[in-house]
Design a protein around this motif. Structure first.
Motif, PDB file in Angstrom:
ATOM      1  N   MET A   1       0.840  -1.207   0.000  1.00  0.00           N
ATOM      2  CA  MET A   1       0.000   0.000   0.000  1.00  0.00           C
ATOM      3  C   MET A   1       0.869   1.250   0.000  1.00  0.00           C
ATOM      4  N   SER A   2       0.524   2.200  -0.861  1.00  0.00           N
ATOM      5  CA  SER A   2       1.295   3.433  -0.950  1.00  0.00           C
ATOM      6  C   SER A   2       0.697   4.509  -0.046  1.00  0.00           C
ATOM      7  N   TYR A   3       1.585   5.280   0.582  1.00  0.00           N
ATOM      8  CA  TYR A   3       1.143   6.399   1.411  1.00  0.00           C
ATOM      9  C   TYR A   3       1.579   7.728   0.805  1.00  0.00           C
ATOM     10  N   HIS A   4       1.718   7.728  -0.521  1.00  0.00           N
ATOM     11  CA  HIS A   4       2.098   8.936  -1.220  1.00  0.00           C
ATOM     12  C   HIS A   4       0.943   9.936  -1.238  1.00  0.00           C
ATOM     13  N   VAL A   5       1.286  11.199  -1.412  1.00  0.00           N
ATOM     14  CA  VAL A   5       0.288  12.259  -1.486  1.00  0.00           C
ATOM     15  C   VAL A   5      -0.537  12.093  -2.754  1.00  0.00           C
ATOM     16  N   SER A   6      -1.829  12.312  -2.643  1.00  0.00           N
ATOM     17  CA  SER A   6      -2.700  12.232  -3.813  1.00  0.00           C
ATOM     18  C   SER A   6      -3.677  13.395  -3.808  1.00  0.00           C
ATOM     19  N   LYS A   7      -4.232  13.659  -4.975  1.00  0.00           N
ATOM     20  CA  LYS A   7      -5.255  14.695  -5.066  1.00  0.00           C
ATOM     21  C   LYS A   7      -6.552  14.148  -4.492  1.00  0.00           C
ATOM     22  N   HIS A   8      -7.034  14.783  -3.436  1.00  0.00           N
ATOM     23  CA  HIS A   8      -8.266  14.266  -2.841  1.00  0.00           C
ATOM     24  C   HIS A   8      -9.284  15.346  -2.513  1.00  0.00           C
ATOM     25  N   GLY A   9      -8.980  16.606  -2.784  1.00  0.00           N
ATOM     26  CA  GLY A   9      -9.972  17.659  -2.600  1.00  0.00           C
ATOM     27  C   GLY A   9     -10.381  17.840  -1.153  1.00  0.00           C
ATOM     28  N   GLU A  10     -11.647  18.218  -0.944  1.00  0.00           N
ATOM     29  CA  GLU A  10     -12.133  18.509   0.398  1.00  0.00           C
ATOM     30  C   GLU A  10     -12.191  17.234   1.242  1.00  0.00           C
ATOM     31  N   ILE A  11     -11.844  17.377   2.505  1.00  0.00           N
ATOM     32  CA  ILE A  11     -11.935  16.283   3.461  1.00  0.00           C
ATOM     33  C   ILE A  11     -13.192  16.418   4.317  1.00  0.00           C
ATOM     34  N   ILE A  12     -13.492  17.611   4.753  1.00  0.00           N
ATOM     35  CA  ILE A  12     -14.635  17.854   5.629  1.00  0.00           C
ATOM     36  C   ILE A  12     -15.893  17.988   4.778  1.00  0.00           C
ATOM     37  N   PRO A  13     -16.931  17.170   5.022  1.00  0.00           N
ATOM     38  CA  PRO A  13     -18.153  17.210   4.202  1.00  0.00           C
ATOM     39  C   PRO A  13     -18.834  18.576   4.252  1.00  0.00           C
ATOM     40  N   MET A  14     -19.564  18.895   3.185  1.00  0.00           N
ATOM     41  CA  MET A  14     -20.206  20.193   3.084  1.00  0.00           C
ATOM     42  C   MET A  14     -21.252  20.402   4.167  1.00  0.00           C
ATOM     43  N   ASP A  15     -22.011  19.348   4.541  1.00  0.00           N
ATOM     44  CA  ASP A  15     -23.020  19.542   5.574  1.00  0.00           C
ATOM     45  C   ASP A  15     -22.375  19.890   6.912  1.00  0.00           C
ATOM     46  N   THR A  16     -21.194  19.323   7.185  1.00  0.00           N
ATOM     47  CA  THR A  16     -20.466  19.678   8.403  1.00  0.00           C
ATOM     48  C   THR A  16     -19.978  21.114   8.328  1.00  0.00           C
ATOM     49  N   ARG A  17     -19.514  21.531   7.168  1.00  0.00           N
ATOM     50  CA  ARG A  17     -19.062  22.909   6.988  1.00  0.00           C
ATOM     51  C   ARG A  17     -20.218  23.896   7.209  1.00  0.00           C
ATOM     52  N   MET A  18     -21.415  23.503   6.835  1.00  0.00           N
ATOM     53  CA  MET A  18     -22.572  24.364   7.042  1.00  0.00           C
ATOM     54  C   MET A  18     -22.870  24.522   8.535  1.00  0.00           C
ATOM     55  N   ILE A  19     -22.729  23.432   9.290  1.00  0.00           N
ATOM     56  CA  ILE A  19     -22.923  23.499  10.742  1.00  0.00           C
ATOM     57  C   ILE A  19     -21.884  24.432  11.359  1.00  0.00           C
ATOM     58  N   ILE A  20     -20.636  24.278  10.924  1.00  0.00           N
ATOM     59  CA  ILE A  20     -19.558  25.135  11.423  1.00  0.00           C
ATOM     60  C   ILE A  20     -19.853  26.594  11.109  1.00  0.00           C
ATOM     61  N   SER A  21     -20.308  26.872   9.894  1.00  0.00           N
ATOM     62  CA  SER A  21     -20.605  28.237   9.486  1.00  0.00           C
ATOM     63  C   SER A  21     -21.711  28.843  10.345  1.00  0.00           C
ATOM     64  N   THR A  22     -22.745  28.071  10.622  1.00  0.00           N
ATOM     65  CA  THR A  22     -23.852  28.563  11.440  1.00  0.00           C
ATOM     66  C   THR A  22     -23.379  28.912  12.842  1.00  0.00           C
ATOM     67  N   ARG A  23     -22.570  28.057  13.430  1.00  0.00           N
ATOM     68  CA  ARG A  23     -22.066  28.319  14.774  1.00  0.00           C
ATOM     69  C   ARG A  23     -21.092  29.492  14.789  1.00  0.00           C
ATOM     70  N   TYR A  24     -20.278  29.583  13.774  1.00  0.00           N
ATOM     71  CA  TYR A  24     -19.348  30.711  13.643  1.00  0.00           C
ATOM     72  C   TYR A  24     -20.109  32.036  13.641  1.00  0.00           C
ATOM     73  N   LYS A  25     -21.195  32.091  12.889  1.00  0.00           N
ATOM     74  CA  LYS A  25     -21.994  33.309  12.807  1.00  0.00           C
ATOM     75  C   LYS A  25     -22.678  33.609  14.144  1.00  0.00           C
ATOM     76  N   THR A  26     -23.148  32.566  14.829  1.00  0.00           N
ATOM     77  CA  THR A  26     -23.804  32.769  16.118  1.00  0.00           C
ATOM     78  C   THR A  26     -22.822  33.322  17.150  1.00  0.00           C
ATOM     79  N   ILE A  27     -21.609  32.780  17.171  1.00  0.00           N
ATOM     80  CA  ILE A  27     -20.578  33.257  18.095  1.00  0.00           C
ATOM     81  C   ILE A  27     -20.201  34.696  17.759  1.00  0.00           C
ATOM     82  N   THR A  28     -20.007  34.968  16.475  1.00  0.00           N
ATOM     83  CA  THR A  28     -19.659  36.317  16.044  1.00  0.00           C
ATOM     84  C   THR A  28     -20.727  37.322  16.472  1.00  0.00           C
ATOM     85  N   LYS A  29     -21.977  36.974  16.269  1.00  0.00           N
ATOM     86  CA  LYS A  29     -23.082  37.867  16.629  1.00  0.00           C
ATOM     87  C   LYS A  29     -23.108  38.128  18.134  1.00  0.00           C
TER      88      LYS A  29
END
Length: 269
Positions: A1-29
């Motif tokens: 098995m190779s452990y070389h770097v590969s192109k894999h794009g985003e790791i964190i799913p978009m729905d999780t990013r949306m949750i993070i964004s909502t909380r970020y805005k709530t904290i900021t407010k």
């Protein structure tokens, strides 16, 4: 098995990013309401740390900076007996108005908000400042050793990382994310900070890049990973510090060296 770097794009799913964004805005407010007499969900805040630099692979720690008015610095700086700790407590109380049933605590330099789904925010209150060269930096409280103020320049780091990542067609971010994956999968009992990973790859990547669209790579598989490992051995194996990208701030390397070497060696296999 190779452990070389590969192109894999985003790791964190978009729905999780949306949750993070909502909380970020709530904290900021919540912070803006307390310190700026504003209900803005976006002003006076920014993502920092690995998430802000675009190299995060999980959500166990989401770092954000909230800017406070200069008058608050003057207010807490004159306190005798750790005004920095008092400042964190005020920020904590402001955030608790929006999250009264969530675990919120002041710890060292940040206010930690631990959500039941495993996502944790670390909120760094800070004040805009300038260095000798008129570069915009931030001063933030450190409650350790009786309390003092420290300096950080996350925007410079983010700009440097994004610029380099664009010029190497995404190889910088992919390498930093891959190293986090190797660390978390094989060496989770060791310490290797995100800023050390990002600073090392930024310094060591040299002229390497992903092939341009519609072209093919001329380098044999594994050569890039060997280059990173050899750079570590020849330059950083006995170093005590490394320089952060963009900000040029000194980063302590000593506690991360062992794990960094293990991760880089694993990637050569």
């Amino acid at each position: 098995m190779s452990y070389h770097v590969s192109k894999h794009g985003e790791i964190i799913p978009m729905d999780t990013r949306m949750i993070i964004s909502t909380r970020y805005k709530t904290i900021t407010k919540a912070v803006n309401r307390e310190f700026w007499n504003s209900t803005s969900e976006t002003s006076h805040s920014l993502y920092v740390g690995s998430y802000g630099r675009g190299t995060a692979v999980d959500t166990s720690d989401i770092d954000m900076l909230v800017e406070l008015p200069k008058s608050e610095y003057d207010r807490f700086d004159i306190y005798k007996g750790n005004g920095q700790s008092r400042l964190l407590q005020v920020v904590k109380s402001a955030i608790q108005t929006s999250y009264p049933r969530t675990d919120v605590r002041a710890d060292g330099q940040v206010v930690e908000i631990s959500f039941t789904d495993g996502i944790k925010f670390e909120v760094l209150p800070a004040f805009v400042s300038s260095d000798w060269y008129e570069n915009v930096t931030y001063q933030y409280p450190d409650t350790n050793m009786g309390g003092n103020w420290r300096s950080t320049n996350p925007k410079a780091e983010q700009e440097a990382m994004r610029s380099k990542n664009n010029s190497d067609y995404g190889l910088l971010f992919d390498t930093c994310k891959h190293m986090r994956y190797i660390r978390d999968s094989f060496f989770s009992s060791y310490h290797l900070s995100g800023i050390v990973i990002d600073s090392f790859v930024y310094a060591a990547i040299g002229g390497w890049s992903w092939s341009q669209p519609s072209s093919t790579s001329s380098a044999p598989a594994g050569d890039y990973e060997k280059h990173l490992y050899n750079t570590y051995i020849n330059t950083y194996r006995y170093a005590s510090t490394i320089t952060a990208p963009g900000s040029n701030q000194t980063v302590d390397l000593r506690n991360s060296r062992d794990c960094l070497e293990k991760v880089l060696y694993k990637m050569t296999q």
